[in-house]
Design a protein around this motif. Structure first.
Motif, PDB file in Angstrom:
ATOM      1  N   LYS A 146       0.987  -1.278   0.185  1.00 38.64           N
ATOM      2  CA  LYS A 146       0.058  -0.113   0.054  1.00 38.64           C
ATOM      3  C   LYS A 146       0.792   1.155   0.051  1.00 38.64           C
ATOM      4  CE  LYS A 146      -4.385   1.344   0.512  1.00 38.64           C
ATOM      5  NZ  LYS A 146      -5.416   0.564  -0.565  1.00 38.64           N
ATOM      6  N   LEU A 147       0.512   2.215  -0.866  1.00 34.45           N
ATOM      7  CA  LEU A 147       1.417   3.477  -1.064  1.00 34.45           C
ATOM      8  C   LEU A 147       0.634   4.507   0.042  1.00 34.45           C
ATOM      9  CD1 LEU A 147       1.683   4.076  -4.712  1.00 34.45           C
ATOM     10  CD2 LEU A 147       3.651   3.517  -3.165  1.00 34.45           C
ATOM     11  N   ASP A 148       1.577   5.294   0.387  1.00 35.05           N
ATOM     12  CA  ASP A 148       0.951   6.580   1.236  1.00 35.05           C
ATOM     13  C   ASP A 148      -0.022   7.151   0.534  1.00 35.05           C
ATOM     14  OD1 ASP A 148       2.743   5.868   3.331  1.00 35.05           O
ATOM     15  OD2 ASP A 148       4.343   7.232   2.743  1.00 35.05           O
ATOM     16  N   SER A 149       0.015   7.440  -0.710  1.00 33.60           N
ATOM     17  CA  SER A 149      -0.997   8.234  -1.390  1.00 33.60           C
ATOM     18  C   SER A 149      -2.246   7.496  -1.576  1.00 33.60           C
ATOM     19  CB  SER A 149      -0.338   8.464  -2.823  1.00 33.60           C
ATOM     20  OG  SER A 149      -0.073   7.303  -3.686  1.00 33.60           O
ATOM     21  N   GLN A 150      -2.247   5.958  -1.238  1.00 37.32           N
ATOM     22  CA  GLN A 150      -3.629   5.329  -1.319  1.00 37.32           C
ATOM     23  C   GLN A 150      -4.172   5.326   0.103  1.00 37.32           C
ATOM     24  OE1 GLN A 150      -1.482   1.743  -2.976  1.00 37.32           O
ATOM     25  NE2 GLN A 150      -2.526   2.274  -4.713  1.00 37.32           N
ATOM     26  N   LEU A 151      -3.687   5.741   0.960  1.00 38.10           N
ATOM     27  CA  LEU A 151      -4.419   5.741   2.208  1.00 38.10           C
ATOM     28  C   LEU A 151      -5.315   6.734   2.499  1.00 38.10           C
ATOM     29  CD1 LEU A 151      -0.961   5.549   4.470  1.00 38.10           C
ATOM     30  CD2 LEU A 151      -2.720   3.776   3.738  1.00 38.10           C
ATOM     31  N   ASP A 152      -6.434   6.371   3.320  1.00 38.03           N
ATOM     32  CA  ASP A 152      -7.426   7.317   3.605  1.00 38.03           C
ATOM     33  C   ASP A 152      -7.017   8.315   4.283  1.00 38.03           C
ATOM     34  OD1 ASP A 152      -9.983   8.372   4.200  1.00 38.03           O
ATOM     35  OD2 ASP A 152     -10.750   6.731   5.201  1.00 38.03           O
ATOM     36  N   LYS A 153      -7.282   9.718   3.763  1.00 35.07           N
ATOM     37  CA  LYS A 153      -6.615  10.618   4.453  1.00 35.07           C
ATOM     38  C   LYS A 153      -7.503  11.101   5.754  1.00 35.07           C
ATOM     39  CE  LYS A 153      -3.660  11.134   1.440  1.00 35.07           C
ATOM     40  NZ  LYS A 153      -1.937  10.920   1.691  1.00 35.07           N
ATOM     41  N   THR A 154      -8.626  10.601   5.797  1.00 34.04           N
ATOM     42  CA  THR A 154      -9.507  10.944   6.779  1.00 34.04           C
ATOM     43  C   THR A 154      -9.215  10.040   7.913  1.00 34.04           C
ATOM     44  OG1 THR A 154     -11.505   9.433   6.153  1.00 34.04           O
ATOM     45  CG2 THR A 154     -11.464  11.841   5.308  1.00 34.04           C
ATOM     46  N   SER A 155      -8.640   8.875   7.641  1.00 36.84           N
ATOM     47  CA  SER A 155      -8.470   7.678   8.855  1.00 36.84           C
ATOM     48  C   SER A 155      -6.907   8.187   9.557  1.00 36.84           C
ATOM     49  CB  SER A 155      -8.438   6.529   8.354  1.00 36.84           C
ATOM     50  OG  SER A 155      -9.645   6.295   7.937  1.00 36.84           O
ATOM     51  N   VAL A 156      -6.660   7.464  10.920  1.00 33.52           N
ATOM     52  CA  VAL A 156      -5.745   7.699  11.760  1.00 33.52           C
ATOM     53  C   VAL A 156      -5.188   6.166  11.771  1.00 33.52           C
ATOM     54  CG1 VAL A 156      -4.517   8.002  13.844  1.00 33.52           C
ATOM     55  CG2 VAL A 156      -6.150   9.624  13.035  1.00 33.52           C
ATOM     56  N   TYR A 157      -3.974   5.975  11.267  1.00 39.73           N
ATOM     57  CA  TYR A 157      -3.258   4.614  11.221  1.00 39.73           C
ATOM     58  C   TYR A 157      -2.086   4.356  12.579  1.00 39.73           C
ATOM     59  CZ  TYR A 157      -5.258   4.505   6.502  1.00 39.73           C
ATOM     60  OH  TYR A 157      -6.009   4.456   5.507  1.00 39.73           O
ATOM     61  N   LEU A 158      -2.604   3.269  13.164  1.00 42.61           N
ATOM     62  CA  LEU A 158      -1.567   2.972  14.285  1.00 42.61           C
ATOM     63  C   LEU A 158      -0.301   2.549  13.852  1.00 42.61           C
ATOM     64  CD1 LEU A 158      -4.231   1.355  16.649  1.00 42.61           C
ATOM     65  CD2 LEU A 158      -3.636   3.768  16.679  1.00 42.61           C
TER      66      LEU A 158
END
Length: 426
Positions: free
Chosen positions: A378-390
């Motif tokens: 998974k690329l950083d650009s593909q992450l959901d910007k509205t979510s926080v990732y642990l």
């Protein structure tokens, strides 16, 4: 069928007919035959699917950081696996064997269930496929059937391993012997304990005189759980080219070793495990299974020419689960199928944690993506910007799916070796 033909010809001293009485001969022949059928039939199946434009439509370069094109690839490749598995089994196996019958029924049952899921996705245009509740019902049903047959069939027996102190030597030693009579038993193999035995009836001893009946109920429930869990785990693992097929081939080899030593009283004594008469026919089935997996990899390895779909993945998981239950090695599956277990666990953790935090108005995810193999590409650009990732920085960079697949294979090889080693660690 060929087994019975050549055993008949053996009465007339036909040269070579006696070979068919050897498990090793039939098993290796099944492996070669299934591999050849898979390679031959696979090519024709792929061409036939392409001519009719029966493609996998869900995958595209947008979901892959390396932009790998996945459109226009036929699916339902599980049909290749099922055909190349069953033909050698029907030709070379003793089809009156209860264990072989159960394996064939499991293959057809879950193959049909997976086929219906793929059919709805492709021909009905419903990407969700078969409703989850129907999948669960199908998996639970075959688990229940297998559990009840193993409980009720008079052909399903074992000779338990027992330790006997040898008084004749200067220093007393314990040798492993097996009971002289085969009988119904609730014993199963558990690692890291003396004699490797765990009795389900003893687990249920708190119910008193009904502990044996309660033990069988527990056994059937565990059979259902194992079949459902491993089937779903294999389904989740089928997300990259060659991933599920390669892992399953390794698991099939390990199960074949366990089935062989369980069916041979000499090896069963050496490894201090129960002896299961007539389970040697499972070695035929598992060799055909491994051959079908390797043959399918000819077309499914990166870049895939065909996907197995749920037709293959649900069937593969069910086969592994039922085989482990038959040879009483189901408690070793968390080790042997560690990859499937982690894939399922990652999905459970991700979904449950997200739901828990969503109730508090937060959008928190543990992994970048699940199942866990997707987390590594998974690329950083593909992450959901509205979510926080642990775990936003794990891994530090995305990997190509072929590298992820091979590394998962390596892990499964290690886990398979550890599973077999547990038979000597007690």
């Amino acid at each position: 069928m060929l087994y019975y033909l050549f055993r008949f010809l053996e009465q007339y001293n036909i040269p070579g007919s006696h070979l068919w009485s050897y498990i090793s001969f039939r098993a290796l022949l099944a492996l070669i035959l299934s591999l050849m059928i898979s390679a031959w039939f696979g090519e024709r199946f792929i061409k036939w699917m392409k001519r009719r434009k029966i493609f996998e439509t869900e995958r595209d370069p947008a979901i892959d950081p390396f932009g790998v094109e996945k459109k226009g690839v036929p699916t339902m490749g599980g049909i290749i696996i099922i055909v190349s598995l069953l033909i050698p089994v029907l030709l070379l196996g003793r089809m009156r064997n209860i264990y072989l019958i159960l394996m064939v029924i499991t293959t057809l049952w879950l193959g049909f269930l997976g086929f219906m899921d793929d059919y709805i996705k492709i021909f009905k245009g419903n990407k969700a496929g078969l409703k989850g509740k129907y999948k669960i019902v199908g998996q639970v049903s075959i688990g229940f059937i297998v559990g009840m047959v193993l409980y009720l069939s008079p052909d399903v027996v074992m000779r338990e391993n027992i330790g006997v102190t040898n008084q004749r030597q200067v220093s007393q030693t314990e040798v492993v012997k097996h009971e002289t009579e085969a009988h119904k038993s609730l014993q199963t193999t558990i690692p890291f304990t003396k004699h490797h035995n765990l009795s389900y009836s003893e687990v249920m001893s708190f119910v008193g005189k009904h502990k044996v009946a309660a033990g069988w109920i527990l056994f059937v429930l565990i059979t259902i759980l194992v079949v459902t869990a491993v089937s779903n785990g294999a389904n989740l693992n089928d997300g990259m080219d060659g991933m599920c097929a390669g892992n399953s081939a390794v698991i099939g080899v390990a199960l074949g070793v366990l089935a062989y030593v369980s069916s041979h009283i000499g090896y069963a004594s050496y490894f201090d495990i129960m002896y299961i008469p007539h389970s040697e026919e499972l070695v035929i089935f598992l060799c055909a299974f491994v051959g079908a997996m390797v043959g399918f990899l000819w077309y499914n390895a990166f870049p895939a020419q065909v996907f197995m779909g749920d037709t293959g993945s649900l069937t593969i998981g069910g086969i592994i689960g039922v085989c482990a239950v038959i040879i009483h090695k189901e408690l070793l599956l968390p080790i042997l199928c560690g990859i499937f277990f982690v894939e399922s666990l990652s999905v459970i953790i991700q979904t449950q944690w997200f739901k828990h935090k969503k109730k508090k108005g937060q959008r928190v995810r543990v992994f970048r993506a699940t199942p866990i193999h997707d987390n590594f590409r998974k690329l950083d650009s593909q992450l959901d910007k509205t979510s926080v990732y642990l775990l936003p920085g794990w891994p530090r960079r995305p990997f190509h799916e072929s590298k992820i697949t091979i590394r998962f294979w390596i892990v499964t090889i290690i886990l398979a070796a550890l599973t077999i080693i547990t038979l000597k660690i007690r």
